[in-house]
Design an enzyme around this catalytic site. Structure first.
Site, PDB file in Angstrom:
ATOM      1  NE  ARG A 178      -3.787  -2.206  -0.117  1.00 45.20           N
ATOM      2  CZ  ARG A 178      -3.528  -3.337  -0.775  1.00 45.20           C
ATOM      3  NH1 ARG A 178      -2.392  -3.453  -1.452  1.00 45.20           N
ATOM      4  NH2 ARG A 178      -4.381  -4.330  -0.782  1.00 45.20           N
ATOM      5  CB  SER A 227      -9.378  -0.576   3.667  1.00 46.93           C
ATOM      6  OG  SER A 227     -10.071  -1.680   3.120  1.00 46.93           O
ATOM      7  CD  GLU A 297      -5.498   0.624   2.663  1.00 44.26           C
ATOM      8  OE1 GLU A 297      -6.116   0.490   1.596  1.00 44.26           O
ATOM      9  OE2 GLU A 297      -5.249  -0.329   3.429  1.00 44.26           O
TER      10      GLU A 297
END
Length: 309
Positions: A178, A227, A297
């Site tokens: 990520r 998320s 995130e």
């Protein structure tokens, strides 16, 4: 309100073709529908227009590029400097050429998956379930269902703060979970992806599976940002959040989703501060319960209310 910078920039850039606005609200441009204004919001006409703008923009003016705002919290005080938003009209291309898929940075991830499917190219089905744009996918190595951007990327094109164009290969993107280690000041404008020939039925079955999972497991019809936290090594963030008793937890107008507790939702009247405070509360409770520190995130940008202007 921020001091007027847009008028000065317009005067200094007579050949600018894109749209330049001052003190423009950003909340309508994010999925959470919260946050303050951008001091300047610039929507370039195309890559050349973006390069022209950046080449004349004073170096001390901060710049941030956003997409569809699906993975973003804009704080209530807004953003000083320039926010650049790439629009589909100039950056939304998605087309195939042999086993290669070309995509502009403003192309929706879902559209890129559909373009690959139409060309009978597999491997990009995971993009069908990611609610963002290719620009964001490049910046954060977006992924789902066991696949990531680094698995399919050939190269990316970007413009630097001086307005110069660069092509960055896969190694240069320095992808990790990520994240990308590429220069954060670069603004991605397009990318090329490699697909694998596959049967249309097999591709469609995978895409349907991705969509069905989202429908059943994620609050996709809420005002959310996807998320919230990265999965720590060896753990699922949602399980840690659930174990810490945070499912359904509410602060102000923000709530931890009952459906999937790694999603925060705006239940109608949240401020950015409500959402961020809720997220930090979740992090504290998870740390106290498990000893694991969750990492955001979702990207949080801007200043808190009362600082701007």
């Amino acid at each position: 309100m921020f001091p007027d910078l847009a008028a000065d920039l317009k005067a200094a850039m007579p050949d600018l073709r894109g749209r330049l606005l001052g003190n423009e609200p950003l909340a309508p441009l994010t999925w959470f529908r919260v946050g303050g204004p951008a001091q300047v919001l610039f929507t370039p006409a195309d890559e050349d227009d973006l390069g022209y703008f950046l080449s004349l923009l004073p170096a001390e003016v901060p710049v941030l590029c956003i997409g569809v705002g699906s993975n973003l919290i804009v704080r209530d005080g807004g953003l000083p400097g320039v926010v650049i938003r790439l629009a589909p009209r100039g950056f939304g291309e998605a087309r195939s050429d042999g086993e290669t898929v070309h995509a502009g940075a403003a192309a929706l991830d879902k559209r890129v998956a559909e373009t690959a499917a139409a060309a009978q190219l597999g491997g990009l089905e995971f993009y069908f379930g990611i609610p963002g744009t290719i620009g964001g996918a490049l910046r954060m190595n977006a992924g789902a269902n066991g696949r990531e951007t680094r698995d399919v990327l050939i190269d990316a094109t970007a413009v630097d703060r001086a307005g110069r164009r660069h092509v960055i290969d896969l190694a240069g993107m320095q992808f990790s979970y990520r994240s990308s280690g590429a220069d954060p000041s670069l603004i991605f404008t397009s990318a090329r992806f490699r697909g694998t020939p596959a049967s249309p039925d097999a591709i469609r079955a995978k895409m349907n599976e991705v969509q069905a999972h989202r429908e059943l497991a994620q609050p996709i019809r809420e005002k959310t940002g996807g998320s919230t936290f990265k999965n720590p090594p060896g753990h699922s963030a949602w399980k840690l959040i659930d174990a810490a008793g945070c499912r359904g937890l509410r602060i102000g107008g923000a709530q931890v989703s009952e459906m999937h507790c790694n999603f925060l939702i705006n239940i109608g009247d949240a401020t950015a501060a409500d959402i961020e405070t809720l997220g930090e509360t979740v992090r504290e409770r998870v740390k106290a319960q498990s000893g694991i520190e969750l990492q955001w995130e979702i990207k949080r940008i801007g200043v808190t209310a009362g600082i701007a202007g």
